[in-house]
Write an enzyme that holds these catalytic residues in place. Structure first.
Site, short mmCIF file in Angstrom:
data_model
loop_
_atom_site.label_atom_id
_atom_site.label_comp_id
_atom_site.label_asym_id
_atom_site.label_seq_id
_atom_site.Cartn_x
_atom_site.Cartn_y
_atom_site.Cartn_z
N ASP A 141 32.88 64.98 -6.80
CA ASP A 141 33.53 64.33 -7.94
C ASP A 141 33.49 62.81 -7.85
O ASP A 141 34.47 62.16 -7.52
CB ASP A 141 34.96 64.83 -8.13
CG ASP A 141 34.98 66.05 -9.04
OD1 ASP A 141 33.90 66.64 -9.25
OD2 ASP A 141 36.05 66.40 -9.54
N GLY B 40 41.01 72.99 -13.42
CA GLY B 40 39.79 73.76 -13.70
C GLY B 40 38.64 72.91 -14.17
O GLY B 40 38.76 71.70 -14.39
N ASP C 98 37.46 66.36 -24.24
CA ASP C 98 36.32 66.85 -25.02
C ASP C 98 35.25 67.58 -24.21
O ASP C 98 34.26 68.06 -24.78
CB ASP C 98 35.67 65.68 -25.78
CG ASP C 98 35.30 64.53 -24.86
OD1 ASP C 98 35.31 64.73 -23.63
OD2 ASP C 98 35.00 63.43 -25.37
N ARG D 244 24.73 68.99 -11.21
CA ARG D 244 25.12 68.87 -9.80
C ARG D 244 24.72 70.13 -9.04
O ARG D 244 24.68 71.22 -9.62
CB ARG D 244 26.63 68.70 -9.69
CG ARG D 244 27.20 67.64 -10.56
CD ARG D 244 28.55 67.21 -10.08
NE ARG D 244 29.60 68.16 -10.37
CZ ARG D 244 30.89 67.86 -10.23
NH1 ARG D 244 31.24 66.66 -9.80
NH2 ARG D 244 31.81 68.74 -10.51
N ASP E 238 42.14 68.62 -6.09
CA ASP E 238 41.08 69.28 -6.87
C ASP E 238 39.74 68.59 -6.63
O ASP E 238 38.70 69.10 -7.08
CB ASP E 238 41.42 69.27 -8.37
CG ASP E 238 41.65 67.88 -8.91
OD1 ASP E 238 42.52 67.18 -8.37
OD2 ASP E 238 40.97 67.47 -9.85
N GLY F 232 36.98 71.35 -16.55
CA GLY F 232 37.23 70.97 -17.94
C GLY F 232 35.98 70.46 -18.63
O GLY F 232 35.87 70.44 -19.86
N ARG F 233 35.05 69.98 -17.82
CA ARG F 233 33.79 69.53 -18.42
C ARG F 233 32.62 69.85 -17.51
O ARG F 233 31.61 69.14 -17.50
CB ARG F 233 33.83 68.06 -18.73
CG ARG F 233 34.16 67.23 -17.52
CD ARG F 233 33.69 65.88 -17.73
NE ARG F 233 34.38 64.99 -16.84
CZ ARG F 233 34.29 63.71 -16.93
NH1 ARG F 233 33.57 63.18 -17.87
NH2 ARG F 233 34.92 62.94 -16.10
P1 AMP Z 1 38.75 64.34 -12.41
O1 AMP Z 1 39.73 63.21 -12.43
O2 AMP Z 1 37.39 64.00 -12.92
O3 AMP Z 1 38.69 65.03 -11.10
O4 AMP Z 1 39.30 65.41 -13.47
C1 AMP Z 1 40.57 66.00 -13.40
C2 AMP Z 1 40.64 67.14 -14.36
O5 AMP Z 1 40.43 66.68 -15.69
C3 AMP Z 1 39.60 68.24 -14.13
O6 AMP Z 1 40.19 69.47 -14.47
C4 AMP Z 1 38.52 67.86 -15.10
O7 AMP Z 1 37.73 68.97 -15.46
C5 AMP Z 1 39.32 67.35 -16.29
N1 AMP Z 1 38.56 66.41 -17.12
C6 AMP Z 1 38.20 65.15 -16.82
N2 AMP Z 1 37.51 64.59 -17.85
C7 AMP Z 1 37.43 65.53 -18.82
C8 AMP Z 1 36.82 65.59 -20.11
N3 AMP Z 1 36.19 64.56 -20.65
N4 AMP Z 1 36.94 66.75 -20.79
C9 AMP Z 1 37.58 67.80 -20.29
N5 AMP Z 1 38.17 67.81 -19.10
C10 AMP Z 1 38.09 66.70 -18.36
MG MG Z 2 37.75 66.54 -10.41
#
Ligand code: AMP
Ligand code: MG
Length: 528
Positions: free
Chosen positions: A287, A107, A142, A200, A277, A109-110
């Site tokens: 991403d 989901g 965070d 974005r 994702d 997350g940020r």
């Molecule tokens: P990503 O590797 O950026 O595609 O992120 C994978 C998952 O980790 C996704 O659900 C992101 O929303 C979550 N995520 C990555 N960095 C953070 C962060 N600093 N805080 C919260 N969620 C994160």
């Molecule tokens: Mg991602």
């Protein structure tokens, strides 16, 4: 840069939240969110937002003038401190396979969505703040983003757009005035870094994982609702949703994905984290994390240190991985179709479509009408015999004179700037490149292509300017000191990647030696 006097409005048409089921709980407490496509959650306010850069083309697309972008309101809205009338804040629920393993609920997350703007042409654009605080999907993290990774996402997504690569866009980049702690190389040395937020923009941020999550939970009702909504809003040309239309939809997603990867191969882009994702249902590059640009042509290169052992997401593996990801999407939508064969056929068709697209692209890169497999294969080998900058090689190849009588040395002369180490050009190497250039000359002459015609063709597909890893790092170094000039100059340069820009010549230079081993230039982690 900001002008306090200007005010603006945007027109919202929030189709996603209006049509799809919402999480009944609000707020950012971490939880498994069931039977819902998203959760309502507001951005966290920040203490001291400052505008670093904005994209004027994206602004125009959503109906904002440059004056609007320079207003205090703009910075406040896109830092998450102010809300415009009609906005709807939410985080999407999705799952995904990470590095080949099912990871369950991930989901936004940020990322916090601000709703869907509709412009005067009736086009919809979802706005999304990346790095604006916790959501139910933040897990142990965070919800924040650092300036380093935000500069990289902002500049790269705009650069990709101007290169003609399907991508999400970036409207704005602001710093928050707050520190974010990151352990960049996961080696127990956390440091404070400046926080930042990118806004974005894309017609939709739905990913393969958006569908997978419901199938994994056996929630076929929500799966169907989401698939139907996707087709109705993003693929309306396919007609009203039905089993046949689901199959056609999957076919279109595979074709768009194949075309996106072919573009990555054309410009030398390595995504770095092709988890499901991070695969857009619209076939957009999405991403921007530990991505990188091939400098010396090394098909096995991956910029992502987290992937250094298996190199799952290396340059040359991007198409097979895209197909693997599409297989996971096929599994996710299978319950709506209940026929394996058409899905299997489409996955086979993916390979054909990719090969066709990539072969046409390779021919274009050489200025040829027809793809010549043997010529391509031998180039692929020669480029690896000496450290050769991919971008410069193709760009300079357009300058080689194939029409008049030339010695071997004369043929090679225009290419010299593509090599990282002239001392490594052994006689053996020279014989190999001469041989290839002669083959190329023969193929071009057989097609009857003139120097001028060839150069014109080639310079449309072989960029002069890409966001070299070290350039992004130089812009980051300055931005971290509060100097945003280089971010903005690079943005300007990368708006015209195929043009000769004499005053920007320095940004076409190959990686300097200092950047070979510097973190952020040749190796990146997922920490952002
Ligand atoms: P990503 O590797 O950026 O595609 O992120 C994978 C998952 O980790 C996704 O659900 C992101 O929303 C979550 N995520 C990555 N960095 C953070 C962060 N600093 N805080 C919260 N969620 C994160
Ligand atoms: Mg991602």
């Amino acid at each position: 840069m900001t002008n306090p006097s200007s005010d603006f409005t945007l027109t919202f048409d929030n189709r996603f939240t209006e049509a799809l089921p919402a999480d009944p709980i609000t707020g950012s407490a971490r939880r498994q969110v069931l039977s819902s496509c998203y959760s309502f959650v507001k951005p966290t306010s920040v203490s001291s937002p400052t505008l670093v850069a904005y994209s004027k083309e994206v602004a125009t697309q959503i109906g904002l003038s440059e004056q609007d972008c320079q207003s205090t309101l703009f910075t406040d809205v896109f830092a998450g401190n102010s809300e415009l009338e009609g906005m709807q804040h939410y985080a999407q629920c999705y799952g995904g396979h990470q590095f080949g393993n099912w990871a369950g609920q991930l989901g936004d997350g940020r990322a916090i969505n601000l709703g869907e703007v509709i412009n005067n042409d009736g086009e919809h654009f979802c706005l999304q703040l990346k790095g604006s605080g916790e959501t139910p999907y933040s897990r142990t993290a965070d919800g924040l983003a650092v300036l380093r990774s935000s500069v990289r996402e902002f500049l790269c997504s705009e650069a990709m757009f101007h290169l003609g690569v399907p991508t999400t866009r970036a409207l704005s980049l602001v710093t928050t005035g707050e520190d974010v702690v990151r352990d960049m190389f996961y080696d127990g040395r956390p440091e404070k870094e400046p926080g930042a937020i990118v806004c974005r923009v894309a017609p939709s941020f739905l990913r393969f994982g958006s569908y997978q999550i419901f199938t994994s939970r056996d929630d076929l009702t929500t799966l169907k609702t989401l698939v139907d909504h996707t087709i109705n809003t993003e693929f309306p040309h396919l007609g009203a949703p039905s089993v046949e239309v689901y199959i056609e939809w999957f076919k279109e997603v595979t074709e768009r994905t194949a075309e996106m990867i072919a573009h990555w191969m054309r410009v030398g882009f390595v995504h770095g984290v092709m988890n499901t994702d991070n695969m857009s249902i619209l076939g957009l590059t999405i991403d921007y994390g530990p991505y990188g640009w091939l400098e010396n042509y090394d098909p096995n290169w991956t910029p992502n240190t987290t992937d250094a052992t298996n190199k799952r997401y290396r340059f040359n593996n991007q198409s097979p991985i895209a197909q693997w990801n599409l297989l996971q999407l096929a599994n996710a939508i299978y319950p709506l179709i209940e026929q394996a064969e058409p899905l299997r056929d489409i996955l086979t068709h993916y390979v054909e479509h990719y090969n066709q697209t990539v072969q046409a692209m390779r021919a274009q890169k050489l200025g040829m009408e027809h793809y010549d497999d043997a010529l391509h294969q031998s180039l692929h080998e020669v480029l690896q015999l000496a450290e050769t900058d991919m971008t410069l090689f193709y760009r300079l190849l357009a300058n080689v004179d194939l029409e008049s009588q030339q010695t071997d040395e004369q043929l090679l002369a225009p290419l010299m700037n593509a090599y990282y180490d002239l001392d490594s050009l052994t006689d053996e190497y020279k014989q190999a490149i001469y041989k290839w250039l002669r083959r190329y000359q023969l193929a071009i002459n057989n097609e009857g292509v003139s120097n001028q015609q060839r150069q014109q063709r080639m310079n449309k597909v072989n960029p002069k300017y890409v966001l070299r890893n070290y350039l992004a790092q130089l812009a980051i170094d300055d931005a971290e000191k509060g100097d945003f000039d280089l971010v903005n100059t690079l943005l300007e340069c990368l708006r015209h990647p195929y043009d000769e820009q004499p005053d920007m010549e320095r940004f076409s230079e190959k990686r300097p030696d200092w950047a070979r081993v510097r973190a952020g230039c040749s190796m990146l982690s997922c920490s952002s």
